[in-house]
Each structure stands twice: as C-alpha cells, then as structure tokens.
Design an enzyme around this catalytic site. Structure first.
Site, PDB file in Angstrom:
ATOM      1  N   VAL A  89      -8.439   2.707   5.787  1.00 25.88           N
ATOM      2  CA  VAL A  89      -7.191   3.451   5.974  1.00 25.88           C
ATOM      3  C   VAL A  89      -6.530   3.669   4.621  1.00 25.88           C
ATOM      4  CG1 VAL A  89      -4.935   3.475   7.093  1.00 25.88           C
ATOM      5  CG2 VAL A  89      -6.898   2.446   8.269  1.00 25.88           C
ATOM      6  N   VAL A  91      -4.000   6.761   2.171  1.00 24.45           N
ATOM      7  CA  VAL A  91      -3.331   8.047   1.987  1.00 24.45           C
ATOM      8  C   VAL A  91      -3.158   8.261   0.486  1.00 24.45           C
ATOM      9  CG1 VAL A  91      -1.265   9.420   2.442  1.00 24.45           C
ATOM     10  CG2 VAL A  91      -2.117   7.831   4.186  1.00 24.45           C
ATOM     11  N   ARG A  97       4.590   9.346   2.759  1.00 19.80           N
ATOM     12  CA  ARG A  97       5.861   9.624   3.451  1.00 19.80           C
ATOM     13  C   ARG A  97       5.935  11.051   4.010  1.00 19.80           C
ATOM     14  NH1 ARG A  97       7.255   6.417  -1.047  1.00 19.80           N
ATOM     15  NH2 ARG A  97       7.959   4.342  -0.397  1.00 19.80           N
ATOM     16  N   VAL A 100       1.379  11.220   7.410  1.00 18.17           N
ATOM     17  CA  VAL A 100      -0.084  11.200   7.453  1.00 18.17           C
ATOM     18  C   VAL A 100      -0.595   9.922   8.122  1.00 18.17           C
ATOM     19  CG1 VAL A 100      -2.184  11.169   6.053  1.00 18.17           C
ATOM     20  CG2 VAL A 100      -0.313  12.720   5.468  1.00 18.17           C
ATOM     21  N   THR A 102       1.002   7.790  10.092  1.00 16.97           N
ATOM     22  CA  THR A 102       1.402   7.723  11.501  1.00 16.97           C
ATOM     23  C   THR A 102       0.509   8.608  12.359  1.00 16.97           C
ATOM     24  OG1 THR A 102       3.691   7.192  10.944  1.00 16.97           O
ATOM     25  CG2 THR A 102       3.296   8.161  13.115  1.00 16.97           C
ATOM     26  N   SER A 125      -3.806  -4.502   3.677  1.00 25.28           N
ATOM     27  CA  SER A 125      -3.499  -4.548   2.247  1.00 25.28           C
ATOM     28  C   SER A 125      -2.008  -4.764   2.035  1.00 25.28           C
ATOM     29  CB  SER A 125      -3.945  -3.242   1.578  1.00 25.28           C
ATOM     30  OG  SER A 125      -3.377  -2.122   2.232  1.00 25.28           O
ATOM     31  N   GLU A 126      -1.181  -4.193   2.927  1.00 23.88           N
ATOM     32  CA  GLU A 126       0.270  -4.394   2.909  1.00 23.88           C
ATOM     33  C   GLU A 126       0.715  -4.677   4.343  1.00 23.88           C
ATOM     34  OE1 GLU A 126       2.580  -1.860  -0.074  1.00 23.88           O
ATOM     35  OE2 GLU A 126       0.876  -0.556   0.407  1.00 23.88           O
ATOM     36  N   TYR A 130       1.918  -2.316   9.055  1.00 23.71           N
ATOM     37  CA  TYR A 130       1.255  -2.187  10.347  1.00 23.71           C
ATOM     38  C   TYR A 130       2.038  -2.759  11.521  1.00 23.71           C
ATOM     39  CZ  TYR A 130      -2.619  -0.394   7.693  1.00 23.71           C
ATOM     40  OH  TYR A 130      -3.388   0.392   6.865  1.00 23.71           O
ATOM     41  N   PHE A 420     -13.680  -6.663   6.683  1.00 24.83           N
ATOM     42  CA  PHE A 420     -14.343  -5.412   7.047  1.00 24.83           C
ATOM     43  C   PHE A 420     -13.522  -4.225   6.564  1.00 24.83           C
ATOM     44  CE2 PHE A 420     -11.896  -7.052  10.646  1.00 24.83           C
ATOM     45  CZ  PHE A 420     -11.082  -5.977  10.972  1.00 24.83           C
TER      46      PHE A 420
END
Length: 420
Positions: A89, A91, A97, A100, A102, A125-126, A130, A420
């Site tokens: 995942v 962007v 913002r 994209v 969402t 990653s952040e 999520y 993964f």
C-alpha cells in the site's frame, strides 16, 4: 474503472494488469523512499496476486498501489481461517491527501467482503493511518539483544535425547515446513504458508546480508528415531575488537515442537564461539526463552507492534474462534467503513471446548465498541478490559465487560511469524 470523488482529479482506480507490475511496483518503492535488491523484487513479483492488486492511475502513470495475499491464519481454538493479507500500500508524495488511500481501502474491503473472507490483516508502516479503516493492533512482538557472556540456558533433564546438526537451509526446507505447518494451529496469528511462500524464511541474497555470513539451519532431532523436533535459522557477522572476538548472531527463527528441542536450540545459539551479541528481531510476548535464561533482564526485551487485525465479517469471525470462558453478551458494534457490520450482535459460547454462535439481534446492547477495538481483541493478545480502561469500550450491563474480557483472552499470545 472507478473515478475518485474529486471531479477535478483525472484519477481512476482499477485492478492491475500483469504487464503493468513493474511501473506499479516502481511507484510503491517511490512512496516508501526505498529501492529493493533485484532478488527481493523478483520474489515479490512472483508472490503478487495480480487479481487482488489495485492501482490508482493518472493517465498511464500509477500514483497509488494496494494489494492483498490470500492467507490462512490461525485464530484462538486452532481454526485456520481465510484471511486477506493487505500489502504493498503506497501513495506517491505528489498525490497525498486527495482521497487516494481511502479509495483503495474502500475498494479492497468491498472485494474482501465479496470473497467471503472474514478477516483482513496488515503490518503498518504508520499505525495511525489504519485505525480509521477499522484495523486494530492485534499482536505484539518482542525484540531481544543479549550479551552472550551474561545469558545462559541451563542443561535440562532431556538434553540427551536431542541431537543437533547443521543442514543446508534449502535442502532441509521441506522437512522444516512440515513441522511449521503442524504448529500453525497452536498459536493465533500464525500464517499457513501457501506454495511459494516457503521461499521467504530462507531468502538470503548476499546483497542483503548487511555484513553477516550466509544463513545457517540448525536441526534438533530425536536421537532414537531421527524425528525433527525443532529448527533454528541464523547468521553470524564476524567482528573483532581490541579485546578479541565480538561476532553478532542474528536469529531469524526458532521453531520447536517440544521443550527439550527448544532448550537445546537456544543453548546452542546463546553459546556460539567467537560471538558477543545475540539479536532476535521477533519473538512472541510469552516466548519460553524469557524463562529459559537465568537473568531475563539481560535479554533487554523491547515490545513492538506487529499485526493489525480487521473484522470484515463480524458474525463469521466471532463464531469461528473459541473462547476461554463462557460468554453470553450482546455487542453494539460501530463500523463506519464497512456498514454491514454495524449493529447489535449476540455472542454466546459455553467455553473453550464448545463452538460459538454470533448472530444479529434486536436485543439491548451490553457492551459497545468500534470494529477497530474488536479487531485488537480478536486474537486474544489485547484484553477488552484494557481497551475499556482507555475509554474505547463501554460497559452497558454491569459484569458484561469482565465476562467478555475473560472469554476473548487466550492462553497463548498471538504472534505473526514473518512479515508480508
């Protein structure tokens, strides 16, 4: 092809075509600010499920990516459920913002819903990103770094029945995978590896060793019949200081079917000649190593987040696991992103030896929570009581919180064996 919400954006969302993988993955690397080795890139290319991969495109250029792997994951009680492993995942920085991510999450969860998978999981990653899509922190891991001179595993009464031997990691792979497969149902969060995924635990390109030598595989076998009881994979970085040898052992995996095998493997790993430090990036929170060593403080354990869990089908997910204690409670679940989950659900089970039922109901709610908190508690690694203490779960019937919290807990800490 789906147009994004802003009519001024010439952006469209559509599934990936096989021939588009290279530019699609280039966009992912740009989003993460990284460049992977050719070997790792080729491995992920081979593992990508193109029919589960999405892109947001501006003309012919990909600006957003998302994919999923078709996993099967162990849940409390030993069932191994079809699970979407959300992955890849990203962007581009130029397109943040603008809706994209969402749009990708919306399309992906609708697809998981249509496939009938009750669960979706990811590593973040952040993590803050999520939660708004319903993912709750479901498993933790321990990272340890032990000074070899101060950490010892004492001999055990069954040491004599264990034989240790080194084997080529690839030659022993099928043998080790059979043992791994047998152990998956015993710990929630474990992933049953599909064909092709057995490459990941022994992936060892020289360009990515970071000063370490090649990967080693240590087998623990029964002396009497040769049965494989456990294995470890590790590498060693040679290092010398003025005071002498100071090598570093990096332990990738320790898997054991018996206490004797586990003890023998750790005694070996913590006592390798010419080494000073043993690093273990990931262990379960309740790993027996904490109790095998005489001074667990010397392991310098550090707790880190691991797997984020999302219930895509609340009823199916809750009835598919076992519960540690009897429970009969009506849950008011709020799910803004997957509205089919929003409502009152009657969960009841007679305990760990019995199955569970979970159906929609018009009855009054006794416990209220968002789907994110349900995901955090689902594998048994986070208690509902702790979430309630943070104000994230509301008790509406006295006693309902304690009853549900005991039931959702599990006697084995959940753990994700690899990323993964």
């Amino acid at each position: 092809m789906t147009q994004l919400a802003d009519p001024h954006d010439a952006l469209s969302l559509r599934p990936l075509a096989a021939e588009e993988w290279e530019p699609w993955y280039d966009a992912l690397e740009t989003a993460f600010g990284s460049v992977e080795s050719a070997e790792r890139r080729a491995m992920w290319h081979a593992l990508t499920e193109v029919d589960r991969s999405l892109g947001v495109w501006e003309g012919e250029a990909p600006v957003g990516t998302a994919g999923a792997f078709s996993f099967r994951m162990a849940v409390p009680g030993g069932a191994v459920l079809p699970t979407a492993g959300v992955t890849m995942v990203g962007v581009l920085p130029t397109h943040r913002r603008r809706g994209v991510l969402t749009a990708l999450m919306r399309h992906q969860l609708d697809d998981v819903h249509e496939r009938g998978e009750a669960l979706a999981v990811l590593t973040a990653s952040e993590p803050a990103i999520y939660g708004r899509y319903g993912y709750g922190l479901g498993t933790w891991k321990l990272r340890v770094e032990a000074p070899r001179a101060w950490v010892r595993v004492a001999p055990g009464p069954e040491d004599g029945r264990i034989r240790l031997r080194l084997a080529d990691p690839r030659a022993a792979l099928a043998h080790c995978e059979r043992l791994y497969h047998e152990l998956v149902p015993r710990r929630p969060g474990m992933l049953a590896r599909r064909p092709g995924w057995e490459r990941l635990p022994v992936f060892d390109p020289p360009a990515e060793r970071g000063g370490h030598g090649p990967l080693h595989c240590l087998l623990a076998e029964d002396r009497t019949d040769g049965e494989l009881l456990g294995y470890a994979r590790y590498s060693v970085a040679e290092q010398w200081l003025d005071g002498g040898p100071a090598g570093v052992v990096r332990v990738r995996e320790v898997t054991a079917a018996s206490a004797a095998a586990r003890r023998a493997l750790w005694r070996y790993l913590l006592d390798l000649d010419l080494t000073e430090t043993v690093q273990v990036p990931s262990l379960p929170l309740d790993d027996p190593l904490l109790h095998l060593v005489g001074d667990p403080r010397r392991l310098r354990p550090r707790q880190l987040d691991a797997l984020f869990v999302r219930l895509v089908e609340v009823g199916d997910a809750l009835r598919s696991r076992r519960y540690a204690a009897p429970v009969d409670v009506v849950l008011a679940v709020q799910d803004e992103f997957c509205p089919w989950n929003t409502g009152h659900w009657h969960l009841h089970s007679a305990g760990p030896e019995k199955g569970a039922a979970c159906e929609p109901t018009e009855a009054s709610a006794e416990l209220a929570l968002a789907v994110r908190e349900l995901g955090a508690a689902y594998l048994g690694g986070t208690t509902l009581a702790a979430l309630a203490g943070a104000g994230l779960v509301t008790e509406l019937r006295p006693g309902a919180l304690a009853e549900a919290s005991r039931a959702f807990a599990w006697d084995v800490a959940p753990w994700l064996p690899h990323g993964f």
